[in-house]
Design a protein around this motif. Structure first.
Motif, short mmCIF file in Angstrom:
data_model
loop_
_atom_site.label_atom_id
_atom_site.label_comp_id
_atom_site.label_asym_id
_atom_site.label_seq_id
_atom_site.Cartn_x
_atom_site.Cartn_y
_atom_site.Cartn_z
N SER A 155 0.53 -1.31 0.10
CA SER A 155 0.43 -0.10 0.01
C SER A 155 0.73 1.29 -0.36
O SER A 155 2.19 0.79 0.58
N ALA A 156 0.13 2.45 -0.68
CA ALA A 156 0.99 3.69 -0.89
C ALA A 156 0.05 4.50 -0.97
O ALA A 156 -1.17 4.01 -1.33
N GLN A 157 0.61 5.81 0.66
CA GLN A 157 -0.21 6.82 0.13
C GLN A 157 0.70 7.87 -0.30
O GLN A 157 2.50 8.31 -0.08
N LEU A 158 0.45 8.79 -1.06
CA LEU A 158 0.78 9.93 -1.71
C LEU A 158 0.24 11.17 -1.20
O LEU A 158 -1.01 11.24 -1.71
N TRP A 159 1.02 12.42 -0.94
CA TRP A 159 0.89 13.79 -1.04
C TRP A 159 1.16 14.88 -1.55
O TRP A 159 2.45 14.71 -1.31
N THR A 160 0.32 15.67 -2.70
CA THR A 160 0.64 16.13 -3.58
C THR A 160 0.37 18.30 -3.71
O THR A 160 -0.97 17.90 -2.62
N GLN A 161 1.35 18.57 -3.87
CA GLN A 161 0.34 20.02 -3.80
C GLN A 161 -0.60 20.30 -4.62
O GLN A 161 -0.82 21.59 -4.61
N GLU A 217 -5.91 18.90 -11.26
CA GLU A 217 -4.98 19.36 -12.22
C GLU A 217 -3.52 18.40 -12.03
O GLU A 217 -3.35 18.46 -13.01
N LEU A 218 -4.05 17.25 -11.92
CA LEU A 218 -2.68 16.27 -12.45
C LEU A 218 -3.63 15.65 -13.47
O LEU A 218 -2.90 14.87 -14.38
N GLY A 219 -4.48 16.17 -14.18
CA GLY A 219 -5.16 15.24 -15.22
C GLY A 219 -6.22 14.87 -15.61
O GLY A 219 -6.21 13.45 -16.14
N ASP A 247 8.61 16.76 -9.96
CA ASP A 247 7.91 18.09 -9.37
C ASP A 247 7.72 17.24 -7.64
O ASP A 247 6.49 17.80 -6.54
N GLN A 248 7.69 15.76 -7.88
CA GLN A 248 6.88 15.22 -6.17
C GLN A 248 7.69 15.89 -5.06
O GLN A 248 9.10 15.21 -5.15
N ASP A 249 6.87 15.81 -4.12
CA ASP A 249 8.07 15.62 -2.88
C ASP A 249 7.99 14.57 -2.25
O ASP A 249 7.23 13.79 -2.38
#
Length: 674
Positions: A499-505, A510-512, A588-590
């Motif tokens: 499992s992976a959780q990803l937080w984006t700005q 906006e990411l399509g 572009d990802q933290d």
């Protein structure tokens, strides 16, 4: 005198069983204690909020959890739990209508093809009618006659929609005559009383469906051999964000047609779905004539992704019992009311586990955390469990049942922390260290105190609510005495998951992502299932860099390779995530720990148990332990649902409680068609 019940394990089935027992019997007649390894409840559904500095009290899950609109036992029980919860003082309770977010559709991924060539991925948006009714209240009739009639009409409607989009000159005329054949079959099933059809009538109907379906499939394959570029664009690329392509509609109709044919030909009306559980679902479809392009379509393969049905997580070894799969998906499509899916308005621990804990605690249920069950001893003469062996991972300073597991966030949310509250713990007698991982059954100190629960003194009835994949050593005395136990534990097809959780700005839009439903499956393993969880950001604290605007959760079956889940996640994201969100780029990802959380669920109790072909008949039911004071509870127990799910756990908990109290209750899904 009260009946003492020891519930071994603290997952959803354990909590649901305790709640149902208190409802079915007098609250004062039962003395219930839940024994749980580690510091939190929920099992595979446990979640925590990270209270470490700079982590923003973000929610961390084992994987993606959603409830289905067909989870009637679950919603019926949760409505009662929430009513009780809202009557308690000084808790952060809320109405159940505020606890769930409806998601009435999904997106399927499919590889783009031209003849035998594959060239990327496309998204198929599947939407469902506007929500009607409430799960757990408005429970539909699920007779096999109704299901077959609805399925047959669904096949016809799909073909009508497909043909309406075809050019009559190029493609349409090739299919119209078969459409009329399908219409004749549908009319027959509409008028005949299906449950009273003779074997000969069922076989005749199956033959007619087979002729229609194989004729359409043959036309499709013939057309694909000689397809023009213009026809290919019409056939494959006519899907929009509002719906699937012509090819998808025809393929989905063919899936439905071959399912109807198989149900009639195998006489599942009278034999039941379990009759075909020895076969894998796709092999069952092949046996009934489904061609490869139908069997390998996203409408079939989604089932394996959704139910994590890959042996040991190996993408080359899909396996799902045909009867369990068919039962599950017939209920999914024809038993759902309201929305198709429901997200949680919070973590699983916040929305499901905490209300159960608060209500049970208020009803006198005791919780003994840090209690690792290590062995069940059998009394051969009395044919019962005589002792339950427990390894104490830590001593609670104020007493073992006095541990307070919850913390409060700055936003006044009571929640589960990411580790034990060490200020309440001390080493037990002779113990030299605490575990590094309280949820790892192999992280032990040889000096850990060993205690025993004795039948007749500490418990009268034991409920075994530990997953079947974690029972090989615990239940060895039972296996030695009864071959049925060995067969049951060997029938635990399972796989690790990642499992992976990803937080984006940026937001998913906006990411399509676009205007499609914000949940998908069928993409590249192991992170083949994705969901937008940005609605949970309001419960988190802002970071020093400012607030995140997107939160994504991905998961899937995963073969253990020795690679860290974080490295696996980063590699997968770099190569595949642009198929999901076209404007996302790793550069572009933290990639700090604050913005990425990855975990591998591989410990025995974490592995996902699925319904492999040939498994189901060997599983034990709740009252089939062979021991007078031991009942079985969990989604691994044979319960009429069979697929690993919250619904399976709650369904079996209700059956377990009914068996113990001898109070008859209606359990949705107790039979194939009811």
């Amino acid at each position: 005198m009260k009946t003492k019940i020891a519930i071994l394990g603290g997952g959803i089935s354990a909590l649901a069983a305790a709640y149902e027992l208190k409802r079915l019997d007098s609250a004062d007649a039962l003395d219930i204690t839940i024994h749980q390894m580690g510091w939190r409840l929920g099992g595979k559904c446990a979640s925590s909020r990270n209270d470490q500095p700079g982590m923003g009290y973000r929610n961390e899950e084992h994987g993606l959890h959603v409830l289905g609109g067909w989870y009637h036992n679950t919603f019926e029980m949760l409505r009662r739990v929430y009513m009780d919860w809202n009557e308690l003082p000084a808790v952060d309770s809320r109405p159940i209508r505020e606890a769930f977010l409806p998601v009435n559709g999904a997106v399927l991924f499919d590889e783009k093809r031209f003849l035998w060539l594959k060239y990327g991925w496309r998204k198929i948006a599947v939407r469902f009618p506007d929500p009607v009714g409430q799960p757990g209240i408005d429970i539909p009739d699920l007779s096999i006659g109704r299901m077959l009639r609805v399925l047959a009409r669904w096949v016809q409607e799909l073909l009508e929609n497909a043909f309406a989009g075809l050019s009559l000159v190029r493609l349409g005329m090739r299919f119209f005559r078969h459409w009329f054949d399908i219409s004749d079959v549908v009319k027959t099933l509409e008028t005949e009383v299906i449950e009273q059809m003779t074997d000969a009538q069922m076989q005749d109907a199956a033959n007619r469906v087979h002729i229609c379906a194989t004729s359409i499939a043959s036309e499709c394959e013939s057309m694909l051999d000689n397809i023009s570029e213009a026809d290919a664009q019409l056939w494959y690329e006519s899907e929009t964000e509002d719906g699937p392509s012509v090819a998808d509609l025809v393929t989905a109709a063919l899936v439905g047609a071959f399912v109807v044919k198989g149900m009639l030909a195998d006489r599942l009306i009278t034999r039941g779905f379990d009759y075909i559980n020895a076969e894998d679902a796709t092999e069952w479809m092949r046996r009934h004539g489904a061609p490869n392009f139908v069997v390998k379509s996203p409408f079939v393969e989604l089932g394996y992704h959704y139910a994590f049905s890959y042996i040991d997580g190996d993408p080359k070894r899909p396996d799902m019992a045909a009867g369990a799969a068919l039962r599950g998906y017939m209920r999914m499509f024809f038993g759902q009311v309201g929305s198709f899916f429901y997200h949680f308005e919070g973590g699983m621990g916040d929305v499901i586990v905490k209300p159960f804990y608060d209500v049970l605690k208020d009803n006198g249920v005791k919780f003994e955390f840090f209690s690792q069950i290590t062995r069940l001893e059998r009394d051969p003469e009395r044919k019962q469990i005589s002792r339950v062996q427990i390894r104490r991972q830590a001593k609670v300073s104020a007493g073992q049942d006095a541990y307070d597991p919850l913390i409060s966030t700055p936003k006044s949310l009571r929640t589960w922390p990411i580790g034990p509250r060490m200020d309440q713990l001390e080493l037990g007698p002779g113990q030299t260290r605490f575990p590094n991982d309280f949820e790892d059954p192999f992280d032990i100190d040889p000096n850990d105190p060993i205690e025993e629960l004795v039948a007749g003194e500490d418990f009268d009835i034991a409920i075994l609510a530990i997953p079947g994949t974690a029972l090989s050593e615990i239940c060895q005395p039972l296996v030695d005495a009864d071959p049925a136990w060995g067969r049951c534990l060997n029938a635990m097809s399972s796989c690790p998951t990642v499992s992976a959780q990803l937080w984006t700005q940026k937001t998913p839009d906006e990411l399509g992502w676009g205007k499609m439903p914000h949940i998908s499956t069928g993409h590249v393993l192991p992170l083949s299932t994705w969901s937008d969880m940005s609605h949970l950001l309001a419960l988190e604290e802002e970071t020093s860099e400012g607030p995140f605007r997107g939160h994504h959760l991905l998961c899937g079956p995963y073969p253990i390779t020795g690679e860290s889940p974080r490295d696996t996640t980063l590699k997968w994201l770099k190569k595949n995530f642009k198929d999901v969100l076209p404007n996302w780029r790793l550069k572009d990802q933290d990639i700090s720990d604050r913005a990425i959380y990855a975990r591998l669920n591989h410990k025995p109790s974490e592995r996902y148990i699925f319904a492999g072909s040939g498994d189901i008949d060997d599983r034990l039911r709740t009252d089939e332990s062979g021991l007078s004071n031991l009942y079985l509870c969990g989604d691994w127990v044979r319960n009429g649902t069979e697929l690993g799910s919250v619904q399976g756990a709650v369904t079996n908990a209700r059956k377990c409680s009914s068996a113990i109290t001898r109070v008859s209750i209606r359990v949705y899904g107790e039979t194939d068609f009811g």
